[in-house]
Scaffold this active site. Structure first.
Site, PDB file in Angstrom:
ATOM      1  N   ASP A   9      -8.269  -9.315   3.983  1.00 26.12           N
ATOM      2  CA  ASP A   9      -8.070  -8.219   4.918  1.00 26.12           C
ATOM      3  C   ASP A   9      -9.150  -8.159   5.997  1.00 26.12           C
ATOM      4  O   ASP A   9      -9.991  -7.267   5.959  1.00 26.12           O
ATOM      5  CB  ASP A   9      -8.041  -6.905   4.132  1.00 26.12           C
ATOM      6  CG  ASP A   9      -7.481  -5.769   4.955  1.00 26.12           C
ATOM      7  OD1 ASP A   9      -7.029  -6.024   6.080  1.00 26.12           O
ATOM      8  OD2 ASP A   9      -7.501  -4.630   4.470  1.00 26.12           O
ATOM      9  N   GLU A  43       0.829  -1.202   0.000  1.00 29.24           N
ATOM     10  CA  GLU A  43       0.000   0.000   0.000  1.00 29.24           C
ATOM     11  C   GLU A  43       0.868   1.257   0.000  1.00 29.24           C
ATOM     12  O   GLU A  43       0.748   2.129   0.848  1.00 29.24           O
ATOM     13  CB  GLU A  43      -0.976  -0.028   1.188  1.00 29.24           C
ATOM     14  CG  GLU A  43      -1.924  -1.215   1.114  1.00 29.24           C
ATOM     15  CD  GLU A  43      -2.975  -1.276   2.223  1.00 29.24           C
ATOM     16  OE1 GLU A  43      -2.728  -0.772   3.317  1.00 29.24           O
ATOM     17  OE2 GLU A  43      -4.057  -1.844   1.945  1.00 29.24           O
ATOM     18  N   GLU A  77     -12.690  -2.811  11.990  1.00 28.27           N
ATOM     19  CA  GLU A  77     -12.737  -2.098  10.713  1.00 28.27           C
ATOM     20  C   GLU A  77     -13.868  -2.586   9.809  1.00 28.27           C
ATOM     21  O   GLU A  77     -14.660  -1.791   9.313  1.00 28.27           O
ATOM     22  CB  GLU A  77     -11.389  -2.247  10.000  1.00 28.27           C
ATOM     23  CG  GLU A  77     -11.357  -1.564   8.643  1.00 28.27           C
ATOM     24  CD  GLU A  77      -9.995  -1.630   7.973  1.00 28.27           C
ATOM     25  OE1 GLU A  77      -9.065  -2.242   8.525  1.00 28.27           O
ATOM     26  OE2 GLU A  77      -9.870  -1.059   6.869  1.00 28.27           O
TER      27      GLU A  77
HETATM   28  O1  GCW Z   1      -6.985  -3.239   6.591  1.00 25.92           O
HETATM   29  C1  GCW Z   1      -6.174  -2.415   5.836  1.00 25.92           C
HETATM   30  C2  GCW Z   1      -6.525  -1.079   6.340  1.00 25.92           C
HETATM   31  C3  GCW Z   1      -5.395  -0.098   6.323  1.00 25.92           C
HETATM   32  C4  GCW Z   1      -4.190  -0.745   6.991  1.00 25.92           C
HETATM   33  C5  GCW Z   1      -3.806  -1.966   6.190  1.00 25.92           C
HETATM   34  C6  GCW Z   1      -2.656  -2.742   6.813  1.00 25.92           C
HETATM   35  C7  GCW Z   1      -2.547   0.242   8.403  1.00 25.92           C
HETATM   36  O2  GCW Z   1      -7.625  -0.604   5.606  1.00 25.92           O
HETATM   37  O3  GCW Z   1      -5.822   1.033   7.019  1.00 25.92           O
HETATM   38  O4  GCW Z   1      -3.102   0.141   7.135  1.00 25.92           O
HETATM   39  O5  GCW Z   1      -4.874  -2.856   6.122  1.00 25.92           O
HETATM   40  O6  GCW Z   1      -2.926  -3.723   7.480  1.00 25.92           O
HETATM   41  O7  GCW Z   1      -1.514  -2.385   6.624  1.00 25.92           O
END
Ligand code: GCW
Length: 683
Positions: free
Chosen positions: A369, A290, A397
């Site tokens: 995720d 990311e 989340e």
């Molecule tokens: O779940 C996703 C989140 C991001 C997060 C990323 C990660 C910290 O939306 O906010 O960043 O994973 O785990 O690195």
């Protein structure tokens, strides 16, 4: 302090009469003879807890023959009570565990451990026994943590915001300053230690500009102060670092892990850190993920990147925790070959055996995720020669953001019990994670925490159970979700069985309820982009994040089979690969994760996919409303401040569940044109 703040350390008074006499007898005096700060903290905690729960004052010097509690390391206790603990017990307690035993001959209930942290864990255990109304007259308990690392990750930013935080702002930082509220930090450390947490990474894995400076003289002294507080409670501090630090703060032109200058820079940096924090835990690293920098920039792989940092930390006893959340976040949605679910395995499986001994990989529980429902990451079981941790997400989340109730321990249990087939029938994830399957030196669990400066820590009071449960599970993955819920309920609310049963029912049903109106049959991501709250069926459908459901007028789901799909199912071992790959055998709850099927496909349950979607959403809303009505039955029976804060959230959940139901049902009705068999209202 306001209601909810003391969480499971409230030390409530209303203990059952039957046991009260025992508690009073044993708990009249505490003998603690060591100066060591953790043991002093343990003794202070015990005094605090006993005095609050028993309503009498506790002395430090028992009269001759008076029953009392003694705590300390085995060596020190041995001086006063020669034959209290057997060799066998001492061995079984290991480095971090404890023994609690009553010896009527010595008039003593003793809490012994090899280490000061073990003594502290033992004290919290005894307080938990009393707080849950257990008998303590004949104790012989040996308990040692199953997992080595029991870690919390904070996604707190230095400006005070928290990435994916749903309980207010950070209590660690505010406006690019470290907090001054030592008391809150200490209470936090107590809470974490009470469930066995021994490692905390204090900053977001997305390390921004200012946090990159945490490892410089600008902020190291303050980081060290935080470490001082944690140390008292047996917790080592870790930092998330920026892989590009040598460029950003070191004045170098590259962060290439194979460059001598870069290696030298990190070596010096490590020495500097350890000069300030002698027991610094190590680095947590999100690299090439990311948009974070990483070794890929220099054509190096993740083993080369991680090992370089590991070399720097090795002389000081530190470790590198390297995250496996690596995937292409700039995917073209038109591209049907790339499958994000494959990414972690594809990146890291080939590197098995190449990581240094003080590197540990941190693997998210699922391949995507932290969705409401995902299969277990196929990396578990696939890395025979690599240290590894499982990463859970306590912060909700994708599971209702602490506005909706979702007790996550049942989900974590299911994951930990999942058999990987790495060694035949007996290779559940929990044995990969605890290091016992392959004898990994570094092992355990990490989880992204759900706390913030809200006075009850977690926003939704009932979300505290997830924080509590994570720690308890990391200590002992064999505890059941029900047991953990019971402990928490009794410690926070009441020992009354009827009250307990209501709250336990709510918690235990909540994951399934949330799943039923948000994520049918293993399809996730139907949420609003960015903040991830609330329904938006196509919110991520045409995005670059690799998160699609592929619904059209005929059907829905992601074909991850070997024959016609992305081949993801083949990343599993043994029966798992076959079961997931097979349309016939794939479990209903994961069907759409692995297969694209027509809406008329008939599930094992006997329903069609479309009817399942309708039914679950209608039922989910009803069940969400029942959460509220069940809770309402507690009005006047528990503390009003506790009652009302939960009521408010459950009310919002019930209403918001209707929004989910209507958007999802309407979407699929319009797509499929198939009527609900029961002719309920779809818009
Ligand atoms: O779940 C996703 C989140 C991001 C997060 C990323 C990660 C910290 O939306 O906010 O960043 O994973 O785990 O690195």
């Amino acid at each position: 302090v306001e209601s909810g703040y003391h969480a499971w350390l409230s030390y409530n008074k209303a203990l059952p009469g039957a046991q009260l006499e025992q508690y009073r007898q044993w708990g009249g005096a505490i003998v603690s003879l060591e100066e060591q700060e953790t043991i002093q903290a343990a003794a202070a905690e015990l005094k605090l807890g006993l005095e609050a729960m028993l309503g009498h004052s506790v002395s430090a010097a028992p009269n001759q023959g008076q029953l009392h509690i003694a705590l300390g390391t085995f060596d020190s206790l041995h001086v006063r009570y020669q034959s209290l603990f057997s060799e066998k017990e001492i061995e079984a307690a290991e480095a971090e565990g404890f023994v609690i035993r009553t010896s009527h001959a010595d008039s003593c209930l003793a809490i012994g451990a090899a280490s000061p942290a073990g003594v502290l864990y033992g004290v919290f255990h005894l307080l938990r026994l009393i707080g849950t109304g257990a008998a303590i007259d004949e104790l012989a308990i040996i308990s040692a943590p199953v997992n080595g690392l029991r870690m919390i990750n904070h996604w707190d930013n230095f400006d005070g915001s928290i990435e994916r935080g749903y309980a207010g702002n950070s209590f660690l930082y505010k406006n690019n300053r470290f907090t001054e509220d030592q008391e809150r930090l200490r209470d936090y450390a107590r809470m974490m230690a009470s469930v066995g947490i021994n490692a905390i990474a204090i900053n977001n894995v997305n390390v921004h500009q200012e946090e990159t400076l945490f490892i410089t003289p600008t902020y190291l002294p303050q980081v060290a102060k935080l470490a001082d507080i944690f140390r008292v409670y047996g917790i080592r501090l870790y930092l998330s670092i920026n892989f590009a630090s040598p460029i950003q703060i070191g004045g170098l032109e590259t962060a290439d892990p194979l460059e001598l200058d870069v290696q030298g820079w990190w070596n010096n940096k490590a020495s500097e850190i350890y000069a300030a924090i002698p027991d610094f835990g190590g680095f947590l690293v999100k690299a090439d993920s990311e948009n974070r920098p990483g070794p890929f920039t220099y054509g190096r792989d993740h083993a080369e990147g991680a090992n370089m940092l590991a070399e720097a930390l090795l002389p000081h006893g530190g470790i590198v925790i390297w995250r496996c959340f690596v995937y292409n976040c700039k995917q073209d949605w038109r591209d049907r070959k790339t499958d994000r679910a494959r990414a972690a395995y594809d990146h890291f499986k080939p590197l098995d055996g190449r990581f240094n001994d003080n590197v540990v990989l941190q693997i998210k529980n699922g391949p995507l995720d932290f969705q409401v429902r995902e299969p277990v990451s196929p990396l578990f079981g696939a890395l025979e020669h690599t240290n590894q941790l499982i990463e859970f997400q306590i912060t909700q989340e994708y599971t209702g953001q602490q506005r909706h109730l979702c007790y996550l321990v049942p989900q974590w249990k299911e994951i930990l019990e999942f058999n990987t087939y790495a060694e035949g029938e007996k290779a559940p994830v929990k044995r990969v994670v605890d290091g016992s399957l392959w004898g990994n030196r570094i092992n355990g669990m990490a989880a992204v925490t759900n706390v913030g400066e809200d006075w009850n820590w977690s926003g939704h009071l009932l979300a505290q159970a997830n924080l509590y449960g994570y720690g308890r599970l990391a200590w002992n993955p064999d505890l059941t979700a029900e047991q953990i819920a019971s402990e928490w309920i009794q410690l926070v609310f009441s020992l009354d069985a009827a009250i307990h049963d209501v709250i336990s029912g709510l918690l235990m049903d909540s994951w399934s309820i949330y799943e039923s109106y948000t994520a049918p049959l293993g399809i996730g991501w139907m949420v609003n982009p960015n903040h991830h709250y609330g329904p938006n069926v196509d919110g991520y459908e045409y995005s670059p994040w690799g998160t699609y459901h592929f619904a059209d007028h005929k059907g829905i789901g992601v074909d991850r089979t070997v024959q016609t799909g992305t081949g993801y199912s083949a990343q599993y071992m043994g029966a798992n690969a076959e079961v997931y790959n097979s349309l016939e055998h794939c479990p209903d709850e994961l069907l759409l994760f692995f297969h694209h099927v027509p809406y008329t496909h008939v599930l094992h349950s006997g329903k069609t996919v479309i009817q399942h979607i309708y039914d679950n959403h209608f039922e989910g809303v009803e069940r969400a409303a029942q959460l509220l009505s069940a809770w309402s039955s507690l009005q006047g029976r528990i503390k009003e401040e506790l009652y009302s804060q939960v009521e408010e959230r459950l009310r919002e959940q019930a209403r918001h569940a209707e929004e989910w139901r209507d958007q999802i049902n309407t979407y699929f009705w319009r797509k499929s044109g198939i009527e609900d068999k029961h002719h309920r209202k779809i818009y």
